[in-house]
Every structure is written in C-alpha cells, then in structure tokens.
Design a protein around this motif. Sequence first.
Motif, PDB file in Angstrom:
ATOM      1  N   LEU A   1       0.797  -1.226   0.000  1.00  0.00           N
ATOM      2  CA  LEU A   1       0.000   0.000   0.000  1.00  0.00           C
ATOM      3  C   LEU A   1       0.828   1.274   0.000  1.00  0.00           C
ATOM      4  O   LEU A   1       0.288   2.372  -0.011  1.00  0.00           O
TER       5      LEU A   1
ATOM      6  N   SER B   1       2.308   2.638  -2.266  1.00  0.00           N
ATOM      7  CA  SER B   1       2.062   3.457  -3.457  1.00  0.00           C
ATOM      8  C   SER B   1       0.992   4.511  -3.186  1.00  0.00           C
ATOM      9  O   SER B   1       1.044   5.615  -3.724  1.00  0.00           O
ATOM     10  N   ALA B   2       0.017   4.165  -2.339  1.00  0.00           N
ATOM     11  CA  ALA B   2      -1.042   5.130  -2.047  1.00  0.00           C
ATOM     12  C   ALA B   2      -0.473   6.371  -1.368  1.00  0.00           C
ATOM     13  O   ALA B   2      -0.963   7.482  -1.574  1.00  0.00           O
TER      14      ALA B   2
ATOM     15  N   VAL C   1       0.758   8.640  -4.158  1.00  0.00           N
ATOM     16  CA  VAL C   1      -0.235   9.240  -5.044  1.00  0.00           C
ATOM     17  C   VAL C   1      -1.199  10.155  -4.286  1.00  0.00           C
ATOM     18  O   VAL C   1      -1.438  11.301  -4.685  1.00  0.00           O
ATOM     19  N   ALA C   2      -1.765   9.628  -3.187  1.00  0.00           N
ATOM     20  CA  ALA C   2      -2.920  10.300  -2.587  1.00  0.00           C
ATOM     21  C   ALA C   2      -2.624  11.705  -2.038  1.00  0.00           C
ATOM     22  O   ALA C   2      -3.372  12.638  -2.346  1.00  0.00           O
TER      23      ALA C   2
ATOM     24  N   ALA D   1      -2.330  14.019  -4.949  1.00  0.00           N
ATOM     25  CA  ALA D   1      -3.592  14.227  -5.664  1.00  0.00           C
ATOM     26  C   ALA D   1      -4.485  15.180  -4.881  1.00  0.00           C
ATOM     27  O   ALA D   1      -5.169  16.021  -5.456  1.00  0.00           O
TER      28      ALA D   1
ATOM     29  N   GLN E   1      -5.471  19.725  -5.779  1.00  0.00           N
ATOM     30  CA  GLN E   1      -6.775  20.375  -5.903  1.00  0.00           C
ATOM     31  C   GLN E   1      -6.769  21.784  -5.312  1.00  0.00           C
ATOM     32  O   GLN E   1      -7.598  22.604  -5.657  1.00  0.00           O
TER      33      GLN E   1
ATOM     34  N   GLY F   1      -0.949  -0.144   7.592  1.00  0.00           N
ATOM     35  CA  GLY F   1      -0.953   0.349   6.217  1.00  0.00           C
ATOM     36  C   GLY F   1      -2.349   0.707   5.736  1.00  0.00           C
ATOM     37  O   GLY F   1      -2.609   1.843   5.319  1.00  0.00           O
ATOM     38  N   PRO F   2      -3.283  -0.246   5.802  1.00  0.00           N
ATOM     39  CA  PRO F   2      -4.642   0.053   5.344  1.00  0.00           C
ATOM     40  C   PRO F   2      -5.280   1.216   6.104  1.00  0.00           C
ATOM     41  O   PRO F   2      -6.000   2.027   5.497  1.00  0.00           O
ATOM     42  N   THR F   3      -5.005   1.325   7.409  1.00  0.00           N
ATOM     43  CA  THR F   3      -5.597   2.426   8.165  1.00  0.00           C
ATOM     44  C   THR F   3      -5.086   3.770   7.654  1.00  0.00           C
ATOM     45  O   THR F   3      -5.851   4.713   7.455  1.00  0.00           O
TER      46      THR F   3
ATOM     47  N   VAL G   1      -3.969   4.371   4.731  1.00  0.00           N
ATOM     48  CA  VAL G   1      -4.528   4.587   3.390  1.00  0.00           C
ATOM     49  C   VAL G   1      -5.941   5.152   3.489  1.00  0.00           C
ATOM     50  O   VAL G   1      -6.306   6.084   2.752  1.00  0.00           O
ATOM     51  N   LEU G   2      -6.742   4.624   4.412  1.00  0.00           N
ATOM     52  CA  LEU G   2      -8.100   5.148   4.546  1.00  0.00           C
ATOM     53  C   LEU G   2      -8.067   6.601   5.018  1.00  0.00           C
ATOM     54  O   LEU G   2      -8.873   7.426   4.565  1.00  0.00           O
TER      55      LEU G   2
ATOM     56  N   SER H   1      -7.103   8.737   2.148  1.00  0.00           N
ATOM     57  CA  SER H   1      -8.180   8.753   1.154  1.00  0.00           C
ATOM     58  C   SER H   1      -9.298   9.689   1.585  1.00  0.00           C
ATOM     59  O   SER H   1      -9.952  10.322   0.739  1.00  0.00           O
TER      60      SER H   1
ATOM     61  N   VAL I   1      -8.256  13.003   0.546  1.00  0.00           N
ATOM     62  CA  VAL I   1      -8.435  13.148  -0.903  1.00  0.00           C
ATOM     63  C   VAL I   1      -9.895  13.441  -1.231  1.00  0.00           C
ATOM     64  O   VAL I   1     -10.206  14.341  -2.001  1.00  0.00           O
TER      65      VAL I   1
ATOM     66  N   PHE J   1     -11.346  16.638  -3.127  1.00  0.00           N
ATOM     67  CA  PHE J   1     -12.106  16.537  -4.371  1.00  0.00           C
ATOM     68  C   PHE J   1     -13.431  17.283  -4.254  1.00  0.00           C
ATOM     69  O   PHE J   1     -13.904  17.870  -5.205  1.00  0.00           O
TER      70      PHE J   1
END
Lengths: 374, 378
Positions: free
Chosen positions: B211, B213-214, B217-218, B221, B225, B261-263, B265-266, B269, B272, B276
């Motif tokens: 994860l 990579s997130a 990017v995130a 990104a 904005q 990792g997943p936490t 990422v959330l 996100s 993000v 957006f």
Amino acid sequence: MNNAQIEIQLIAVIVAAACAIPGVFLVLRRMALLSDAISHAILLGIVLAFFVVQDLTSPFLIIAAAATGLLTVYLVEMLNRSKLVREDAAIGLVFPVLFSIGVILISRFAGDVHLDIDAVLLGELAFAPFSRFEIAGTDLGPRALWLMGGILIINLTLIIVFFKELKLVSFDPGLASALGVSPVAIHYLLMSQVSVTAVGAFDAVGSVLVVALMIAPPATAYLLTDSLPRMIVYSVLIGMAGALSGYWVAHSLDVSIAGCMAGMSGVLFAVAFALAPRRGLLAQALRRRRQKWEFAIAMLVIHLFTHEDLPEAESECRVDHLTEHLAWSESFARQVVERTVDSDSAVLEGPLLRLTDSGRAMAREAIVSWAPQG
Amino acid sequence: MSLFEVLQSLISDYTIRTVALGSATLGIVSGALGAFAVLRRQSLLGDAISHTALPGVALAFLLTGSRLPLTLMIGAGIAGWIGTLAVMAIVRRSRIKQDSALGMVLAVFFGIGLVLMTYVQRTPDAGKAGLDKFLFGQASTLMTRDVWTMGSIAGVALIVLFLFWKEFKLLAFDQEFGTSMGFPMRIIDILLTTLLVAAIIVGLQTVGVVLMSAMVVAPAAAARQWTDRLGLMVVLSALFGALAGVSGAVLSSLTDRLPTGPTIVLCISAVVLLSFLFAPNRGLVYNWLHGFRKRRNLAMDSVLLDLLELADQHGSRRHPHSPDALRSMSGNPLAVDKTLAELHQLGWVVRTEPGLWRLTAEGELQANRRLQELEVTR
C-alpha cells in the motif's frame, strides 16, 4: 510424479492460459495496470460476499468479486472524466482504498477463517488439490481445476466470438465506433473477463501474481510477432511454459509455487527482451552494427562517384584523404575501404580508389534514395 | 479514549510518540516526492518501486542475517532502484509501453520476493524474521533507532530535493525545454527517481510494500486540488501525508487488530475525498455552486431583458406584464416565478397589482447595462 503434483501442474497451466488471453488486449490497449487495480480491489468483493453467505466456495463470491472489479474500473473512469486527476493517479487512488477496506475487514472480523491476508496476497497452489469438486459423493477432481477450466473456456469463446470487435477497438477505437462497434461495451466486456479471471486465479496464485500472469506472457509475445492471432497463441504457450518451469523450480527449492511462476514468466520475458529476432537487444545491436558499415560504404562510394573523372580525382580519391574529407579515423577508414573492396564496389589501384560498375550503380541508387523527396 | 488523552499520549507515551514521529517522517517525504510523481504522470511508478523492494528486503536478510532496518532498507532501495531502471530500459529499448513494463516488473519482482521470503522462512534461525510485516506494515514495531534511520534518509532526500528544485521543476513541466537549455535531463530524471525510491523505503516498515504506493499518489492528488503552484503543492502534499500518516498509525497502534498500512490509506483517502469535494476552483461542490450561481444570474438577466423588451414594445416603462408573457419568452419557463421573486428581493422589479410586474428605475438601469454588455460582446 504423484497425483497431486499432476493436478497442481494442470491447474497452473490452465490458470496461466486463462490469464494470458485477456492479458493480450490489456497490453495492446495500454491498460495493463487496470489488472493490478482489479486484482487488488476484488478482495473487498470476496470479503463482503463471504460475510453474507459464510461459504468460501459459493459462486456468489465470484459474482460479487467480479462486480467489485467492474466498480473499480467505473470509479477510475469517473475520476478520470472529472478531470480532478489524470488516469494514472486515478488508478493509484481507487484500488488502495477498496483493498484497504478489504484487508481491515478481514483482520477485524474474519481472523479465524481460511481467508487470511497471506493467502489473499500469495495464494497457495500447493493446497489447491485439497479442495475437491464432488457431485453426489463422486470425486470429480480439484475444484480449482473445474473453476479455472470453465473460465478458460469462457475466455476462449468470448475471444473467438468477439475477435473482430476486440481487434478493431484495440487498434482503432475511432473507426470502431464509426462502424457501430461500441468501444465502451467492448471495454466492459474485457474488464469483466479480467475481473472474473482474476477472481478465479486469486485462490491459486494470489492477487499480485495474477498481474504477472496476465501481463508478462503477452508482453513477451508482443516482442515476437506482429500478428494478433499469433500473439494470443504465443502468450498462452509462454504462460504455460512459465507455469510449468515455475512449478519445477519451486518443487526443487521447496518455495512458493506462485512466486516461481511469476519469476519464470519474468525470466522468459528477459530472454525474449535480449534475444528476440528483430526486436531483441541483440538483434538491435547487430542491426545497428550492420547499418553503420552499410552507411560508411555508401558514403565512400558516393564520395568516389562525385569526384571520379574530374580533375581533382587524383587527390580526392586517395585512401589517405578519407580521414580528412569524411572525418574518419585512420583505422575506421582502412576497414571501410577493405569492406568496400571486398564487396566489389571499388578496386584499389595503388593509393587510389576506383569505382567498379556495381559500385557506381550503388552510388546512384544511394543518392536517389537519400535525396529529399519532392 | 478521548481526543485529549490521545494528544497527551502523543507527548508522554514512548511507543505512541515514536510511531507518530516515524509516520510523520514518512508522510512528509512521500508526500513531497509524490507531488512530482503525480505531476509527471508516474503515479504508479511508486507502486512498482514498493513491490520491487520486497526481494531486496529478503535478499538483504539472507545475505547479512541482519534484521536492522537500515540493512533491510538498503536492500529494498537497491532492489527498487534496479526495478525502476528495468522499467526505463524496457520502455526505451522495446515497443513495450510504460504500463505493461510497470505491471510486469512489479509482479515479477514481487513474485521473486515471495520466493525468497518462503525460502527465508525455512532457514533455521529465522522464524518469520519479522519480514512479513513489510507486506502490510506495522507501526507499533517502530523503535527510536528506526525513526532515526528513517529521519536521516528522509532528511537527505528533502535536502537534495531543495538543492535541485529548479531542475526537478523543469523536468516536471517541460523536459524538452530543459534538454534544449543543456541540462542533462536523463541524469536529473534518474536522480528524482532515486529520491522517490528513498521516500518509499522510508515508509515500507510502517505502511508495507502493498500500500506504500497510495502514500505517493494520494497526498499529492489531494494537494493538487488546492493550488496551481508547485512549491505550495509540495508543502501541502507533505502536510497531508504527515497528517494521514500520524492519525492512521496512532489509530492502528491503539486499536487491536487494525493493520497500519490500510488504516493510513483510509485516512489519506478521506483527505483526498474532502479535497475533491471542497477545494476552491476545482472541487466538485465548488463547481456545483459555481454552476448554480451562473445559472441563476443567467435566468435573472434574461427575465430583466425580457421585461425591458416588453416595456419598449408598449412604449411605456411603467406598463406592468404578467408572468405568463415572460414565461412564453423564457428559455426556462418553470424558473420565471422564482427568478421574479429574487429580482423583487433585489428591488429591481415591483408588483403593481396581483400577478403583474414591471421594472423599477434601478431594474431599468441594470437591464440597460446588461443590454450594453451584450452589444459589446457581440
């Protein structure tokens, strides 16, 4: 070889073939990384469906996972269309979210069942024969064999039925829509194939290595041929070869079978990258070398041709003048002269070079073909 | 646990403090360098680098027998770098496109990494050697020593980024121009990619290879904005990365069975998604409001002009007209009543008797101004 070993190899070969077929179009359409996104995101579908039906072998899992795969593709496109981010970033944003939710759900709630994270990422082909497909108590073989066999047949059928449409959309989407073939429909057809294949292969090889099996064999085949049907056949064969050799490497080292299959597909690609006829590194180097000499010889005959029979020919057509006029090193000039004489394009008369008839013809041809057109 | 207690433990609790420092470091450096990756449309290079790091980690352990983060990070860095060069070589020297090259290198290296991991797990003294935590990260295993290592690598990367700022900017926006100015763009490209490799290996232990990579990017990104300026974008991206890194890592180490990792990422996100939706100029809500206001102004203008036209036809500015007449002239008849009410509020129209409207003096002024504007643009 015992029975289980044969079954594992059969499964490996069928998984590789089933993955390679949609992979060809992913590679041609420059969408290879969507397979990465899909293969990660389907985890969420599998987990959610598992919570509902509580059965890892239920076909419902495959449907839910494939739907998640399509959802991923749709979300990526939606983000891309919104112009907020570009496509690469859209892919990189969408699948980590879905995958993370899946991983968290597994570790929070499903910790005790077979659905553990290692299996998700790595798969375990060695265990595939333990899960049997039985009807009325009769053992018909490993479940994975039936599942992937079915997916392979579906993939083959779809490719054959929609071959023309897939080809058109891959190479000229504009023409395709002008002719009434919807690129969107074909796109989602292909993405459904990728999703279903990824779900099926998931159990056996895990989410990351599905990507290797989908991309590496078609990329290898792409270096070997320019014909689409051949590329499909080569991809399938290369995928199978990678699967079998991977199995035996894993067997002899007692390591992860799926990992070795991915590794061997990489090795096969590396071999093609280096040695492929026409497109390999070696062929490129040889071609460049040959072109270097061809060019030098052409330069020499053109030089001789423009000066022969003129007053300055005495000084211009001398071997030792070439270093000055063409800015060649002495040894290079000597070699070019040798090759030119060997090819009967010129003869050496003392210090002077004189064109033969064939050399003169070659010079004329070279001048015409290199002259600016129009 | 209340927010205050969390804040308190950030300062006093050793583990939490270490975790927070480490994840802030990784968030800053991956956010800052991710900004360049996203701008250069290389978002997924991070994915490839982090996956290719896996065999490096395993090999480093196999060769040295050491579990020191620095050793493993060096292994990861070398492997990630080789993977990146392999991608570049494949794209440059064959007709395979970037996406296929990335996907293939990523998956093949990862496969080899798994092979090495299963091999490591069989060696007698290894146990699981703590290598599996590199897959999904585990912030709670961070120690002060690790944070120092991460901080040093991150610091060097950020200093180099600062020193070559101008060159990297050139690379991101106009590579050809850079080449024509005589800059060695290929070397600058490799340098920037090397920094990205460094940023990724800093985060591997906390976020994991799958994860990481997130985190490239995130944050970028999201930052994109809010601004059109590179400098601000890099700073914001680093800030978002650090914010998500710290909140995710602390959350996961305080909660049972919540992988780090997943936490993280959330968390990122969520940032993000908010960006957006709400970023000015680009966000979806902003655009929606903007469009709404535009539509409303357009409706008001057209009703004003219609009233003026009707008045002219009747030769008298004082002559009132029914909404029906306006509806028959309008492109959007359903909105006429609402628009009249809005104009009434502004004091530009007035109701003379039930159901009849005319322009006020101010309304006439405004209508004439619109008319002039229209004629100018015509």
